[in-house]
Design a protein around this motif. Sequence first.
Motif, PDB file in Angstrom:
ATOM      1  N   ILE A  77      45.536  45.904  31.379  1.00 32.11           N
ATOM      2  CA  ILE A  77      46.584  46.872  31.602  1.00 32.11           C
ATOM      3  C   ILE A  77      45.960  48.263  32.735  1.00 32.11           C
ATOM      4  O   ILE A  77      45.143  48.685  32.441  1.00 32.11           O
ATOM      5  CB  ILE A  77      47.073  47.525  30.566  1.00 32.11           C
ATOM      6  CG1 ILE A  77      47.392  46.624  29.287  1.00 32.11           C
ATOM      7  CG2 ILE A  77      48.049  48.718  30.353  1.00 32.11           C
ATOM      8  CD1 ILE A  77      47.910  47.049  27.864  1.00 32.11           C
ATOM      9  N   PRO A  78      46.486  48.233  33.915  1.00 26.80           N
ATOM     10  CA  PRO A  78      45.728  49.231  34.715  1.00 26.80           C
ATOM     11  C   PRO A  78      46.430  50.520  34.539  1.00 26.80           C
ATOM     12  O   PRO A  78      47.209  50.906  33.628  1.00 26.80           O
ATOM     13  CB  PRO A  78      46.577  48.552  35.920  1.00 26.80           C
ATOM     14  CG  PRO A  78      47.139  47.232  35.647  1.00 26.80           C
ATOM     15  CD  PRO A  78      47.576  47.364  34.396  1.00 26.80           C
ATOM     16  N   MET A  98      43.119  46.242  44.254  1.00 21.29           N
ATOM     17  CA  MET A  98      42.698  44.980  43.352  1.00 21.29           C
ATOM     18  C   MET A  98      41.884  45.301  42.169  1.00 21.29           C
ATOM     19  O   MET A  98      40.881  46.000  42.292  1.00 21.29           O
ATOM     20  CB  MET A  98      42.104  43.992  44.314  1.00 21.29           C
ATOM     21  CG  MET A  98      42.734  43.381  45.459  1.00 21.29           C
ATOM     22  SD  MET A  98      42.079  42.391  46.487  1.00 21.29           S
ATOM     23  CE  MET A  98      41.250  43.488  47.511  1.00 21.29           C
ATOM     24  N   PHE A  99      42.520  44.701  41.175  1.00 19.74           N
ATOM     25  CA  PHE A  99      41.444  44.954  39.730  1.00 19.74           C
ATOM     26  C   PHE A  99      40.605  43.510  39.693  1.00 19.74           C
ATOM     27  O   PHE A  99      41.325  42.455  39.940  1.00 19.74           O
ATOM     28  CB  PHE A  99      42.210  45.146  38.410  1.00 19.74           C
ATOM     29  CG  PHE A  99      42.554  46.737  38.443  1.00 19.74           C
ATOM     30  CD1 PHE A  99      42.849  47.370  39.516  1.00 19.74           C
ATOM     31  CD2 PHE A  99      42.893  47.411  37.263  1.00 19.74           C
ATOM     32  CE1 PHE A  99      43.040  48.897  39.364  1.00 19.74           C
ATOM     33  CE2 PHE A  99      43.031  48.562  36.955  1.00 19.74           C
ATOM     34  CZ  PHE A  99      43.198  49.283  38.235  1.00 19.74           C
ATOM     35  N   THR A 100      39.397  43.585  39.188  1.00 16.69           N
ATOM     36  CA  THR A 100      38.481  42.238  39.226  1.00 16.69           C
ATOM     37  C   THR A 100      37.806  42.559  37.969  1.00 16.69           C
ATOM     38  O   THR A 100      37.101  43.594  37.783  1.00 16.69           O
ATOM     39  CB  THR A 100      37.621  41.974  40.685  1.00 16.69           C
ATOM     40  OG1 THR A 100      38.592  42.058  41.534  1.00 16.69           O
ATOM     41  CG2 THR A 100      37.128  40.723  40.386  1.00 16.69           C
ATOM     42  N   ASN A 130      33.759  32.709  38.295  1.00 11.07           N
ATOM     43  CA  ASN A 130      34.810  32.697  38.965  1.00 11.07           C
ATOM     44  C   ASN A 130      35.967  33.973  38.305  1.00 11.07           C
ATOM     45  O   ASN A 130      35.856  34.070  37.023  1.00 11.07           O
ATOM     46  CB  ASN A 130      35.700  31.299  38.804  1.00 11.07           C
ATOM     47  CG  ASN A 130      35.225  30.286  39.417  1.00 11.07           C
ATOM     48  OD1 ASN A 130      34.555  30.651  40.424  1.00 11.07           O
ATOM     49  ND2 ASN A 130      35.234  29.173  39.095  1.00 11.07           N
ATOM     50  N   ALA A 131      36.116  34.708  39.155  1.00  9.08           N
ATOM     51  CA  ALA A 131      36.952  36.036  38.650  1.00  9.08           C
ATOM     52  C   ALA A 131      38.473  35.848  39.144  1.00  9.08           C
ATOM     53  O   ALA A 131      38.652  35.370  40.105  1.00  9.08           O
ATOM     54  CB  ALA A 131      36.468  37.096  39.156  1.00  9.08           C
ATOM     55  N   ASN A 132      39.380  36.435  38.441  1.00  7.52           N
ATOM     56  CA  ASN A 132      40.764  36.746  38.733  1.00  7.52           C
ATOM     57  C   ASN A 132      40.633  38.042  39.557  1.00  7.52           C
ATOM     58  O   ASN A 132      40.073  39.077  39.221  1.00  7.52           O
ATOM     59  CB  ASN A 132      41.669  36.794  37.636  1.00  7.52           C
ATOM     60  CG  ASN A 132      41.741  35.401  36.841  1.00  7.52           C
ATOM     61  OD1 ASN A 132      42.065  35.272  35.676  1.00  7.52           O
ATOM     62  ND2 ASN A 132      41.530  34.475  37.811  1.00  7.52           N
ATOM     63  N   ASN A 133      41.583  38.179  40.697  1.00  7.81           N
ATOM     64  CA  ASN A 133      41.606  39.451  41.228  1.00  7.81           C
ATOM     65  C   ASN A 133      43.405  39.697  41.629  1.00  7.81           C
ATOM     66  O   ASN A 133      43.719  39.698  42.396  1.00  7.81           O
ATOM     67  CB  ASN A 133      41.149  38.962  42.852  1.00  7.81           C
ATOM     68  CG  ASN A 133      39.533  38.642  42.971  1.00  7.81           C
ATOM     69  OD1 ASN A 133      38.650  39.780  42.768  1.00  7.81           O
ATOM     70  ND2 ASN A 133      39.382  37.424  43.027  1.00  7.81           N
ATOM     71  N   LYS A 179      35.725  45.923  38.199  1.00  3.10           N
ATOM     72  CA  LYS A 179      35.778  46.181  39.738  1.00  3.10           C
ATOM     73  C   LYS A 179      37.020  46.806  40.245  1.00  3.10           C
ATOM     74  O   LYS A 179      37.981  45.804  39.868  1.00  3.10           O
ATOM     75  CB  LYS A 179      35.149  45.344  40.597  1.00  3.10           C
ATOM     76  CG  LYS A 179      35.224  45.501  42.137  1.00  3.10           C
ATOM     77  CD  LYS A 179      34.577  44.284  42.678  1.00  3.10           C
ATOM     78  CE  LYS A 179      34.605  44.474  44.461  1.00  3.10           C
ATOM     79  NZ  LYS A 179      34.188  43.080  45.357  1.00  3.10           N
ATOM     80  N   ILE A 180      37.112  47.766  41.037  1.00  2.00           N
ATOM     81  CA  ILE A 180      38.310  48.189  41.720  1.00  2.00           C
ATOM     82  C   ILE A 180      38.192  48.252  43.021  1.00  2.00           C
ATOM     83  O   ILE A 180      36.997  48.772  43.586  1.00  2.00           O
ATOM     84  CB  ILE A 180      39.022  49.468  41.128  1.00  2.00           C
ATOM     85  CG1 ILE A 180      40.430  49.652  41.927  1.00  2.00           C
ATOM     86  CG2 ILE A 180      38.143  50.704  41.235  1.00  2.00           C
ATOM     87  CD1 ILE A 180      41.228  50.949  41.304  1.00  2.00           C
TER      88      ILE A 180
END
Length: 837
Positions: free
Chosen positions: A742-743, A758-760, A773-776, A812-813
């Motif tokens: 939730i941003p 982008m939120f990672t 592996n990360a979602n972006n 990460k943002i």
Amino acid sequence: MPLQKLQFRPGINRENTSYTNEGGYFAANKIRFRSGQPEKVGGWTSDTGTNLSGLKPTTGTVWGVCRTLWNWLNLTGYNLLALGTNLKYYLQNGTNGYYYDVTPLRTTTSAGEVTFAASTGSTTITVNDAGHGAQTGDFVTYSGAIALSTQTYTVNNLATDTITFTTALADGTTLQLFTTTSAPVGLSTGVTYFVVSSSTPAASCKLSLTSGGAAIDISSVGVGTQTFALTTGITATILNAEFQITYVSSNSYTITSSVAAAASDLGNGGSSVVGAYQVTTGNPIYTQNVGWGAGTWGGVIPGTATTAVSGGTLSNSNTTVTVTSTTGFTATGNILIDQETIFYGAIGSATTFSGCVRGLQGNGVGGAVGSGAAATHTNGAAVVQSTTFTGWGDPAPAGQGIGQQLRTWSQSTFGEDLIFNPRGGALYYWANSASANTFNRAQLLGPSTTIATKYGNITTDSSCPTVANFVMVSDASRFVLAFGVNDYGSVIQDPLLIRWSDQESFATWFPAITNQAGSYRLSHGSQIITSMQTRQEILVLTDAAIYSMQYLGPPYVWSFQILGDNISIAGPNAIATANNITYWMGTDKFYMYSGRVQTLPSSLREYVYNDINLDQSFQFMAGTNEGYNEVWWQYCSSGSNVIDRYVIYNHLDNVWYYGDWANYTGTAYQGRTAWLDSALRAYPMAATYGVAGGSTNTLLVYHESGVDDGTVNPAVPIVAQVTSSDFDIGDGHNFGFVWRLIPDLTFDGSTVNQPIAMFTVLPRANSGAPYGNANNPDVVSTQNYQNQRNYAVQQFTQQVYVRIRGRQMAFKISSDEIGVQWQLGIPRIDIRPDGRR
């Protein structure tokens, strides 16, 4: 499980591992912390001012790499900015205003001492000037030259309207009359004529105002020698301009013309040519084996050619030097014997140097070392190639600067005028003109020199310093303070000596009972690095100590108190004062002075000093960004000879963050080489390389202006990101599975419709494992910021679904889109235990 807040401590900490710093941030670029939360830094735009010099650089706005900025108002109300580069010194009049070249002159020749020689089809012109004293990269401006195609004529036959020239001219050749005395009636200066009906080899021809047109009726007088010049090739207009020099020998150099020489360019420019040489240029970076400690004080440089005097005693007048061998020496250059520098024009044989000029000091290739006096040398005396280094402790001759060392400047206003100094060179004075829009060159401020000011001429006394490392004008009672100067009656530079002029005078330097001029020599360190004026005192920093300098009044004038010993400072520009506290970068840690000297704790000390090029420490530079309570340091990483990184201390929040100057492609650098946050201009100013990657010229930029990199057209995005340290569930006993994020952020300040960040979430199995592996997912605003920069209620992507599994994770943002500005809030994640492996 309930939602988990992603709330981290402000600032970046690289003093330990990412997992040790759990709850904080670990990596960043192009971000700052404000009110405890990270946000993207503001953008920057280029100053659009025009350089009024005739000779302009091909990249950037001004010549050279800028190392200093100084801003003040004169009595006319002009907002002046001084820019000192390694090649020149400029003044800019107002934001986006004109740049004026006020670089002082080193010397001006007498008429006729300079001559030119051109080769057909080439743009390279050889200039002959015996003992010119210039080096490659220096600048010279000529006046009084005539076209190289200039030739005399005589009237051949008035009845047939013909003129005879010294050489034949083809039909269609264009030329102009150069003089008018006794000229035939019908011909004028400044008018282009065409040759028609030429007759060779007699070189008799007729002239017309149009190609192939009717001949002009020449009549009346015409006896005597007059001159014509072709309108093509190397004309007088081309020669009477500014050029950059390429060194050839002590008596000649080359310049580059804007056009190639024609076959008729056989002249030498005439007997009235005057060459005005600007002060010797400096290097944009520090070059090994030049500067303090270089030369022969502690031995020769490894790899430098050496030999010995042979064939008996060498007298002080011999112009041929006989040695045991000339092998390994350059074809032309300097040699050092004892304390005398000798220039040789050629290697005469395997054992002789010929065409020698004795007793040089600063006039040979790359400068000269030694006493500068011709002397007698015994048989067997050591002979050392000295073309590429400078003597330890030797002063540069007045007006010649520091040759091939890194060029830094210091300056201070004296009333509305400016006094400045290239490190290791002379003092200079720039005076406002009685005509407000006239910007004359600065003048040498040396012994018994006359300075022209708008209020009249002022002559200095014979004790005015000839060399200094730093200059300042005190706010208290207005003294000119010179640091690292020559003593009274000496030309030898003392790097620990401080001298000051009489109060309210830049001209009186010799102490007397009727004035307050004086001097003081510091005792700790080997040289004064820099000085900083603060609210109640002047701080003087050597390479080993810091002193407080305070005004007492007569008879002692100034007091000196050591505040701290066994300290360091990276370079003369690595110091800044913010909120009445002085901060500086040392060679192994940061310092602060707030009434006492302290180590400035830094959560980035290991990160900075484990990857730093201290050989280039004199490039390092500090500046403040008062709007955000920041002190910035610009420095070179270990693999770079140009500024490519920065580190920031927020003195209000007591946090650190860092970044690099990679451009949007990530392949080139636009590091800042000078910085000034002045209340007289709207934005903090910085000097950067004219093009990405380290151009040798300068572009002035304004920070916190816009949100993108506006140094190019069209603007490009600033790639910004911040990454947290690793976090886990219950000390990592179980893997965690994140399925929802939730941003929470604001896009206020953006300039585009629907800005994106982008939120990672970055997972890994253990501290020693790579991130998996990360979602972006993109977080997109639903609001239009093109016409409205701020919204009371932010609307953006409400939640994003992800599938991330790891024992520990980092958040990460980032952003890489044009027109985007953001500040992170406190996002939340939906995370649950998911097994032990």
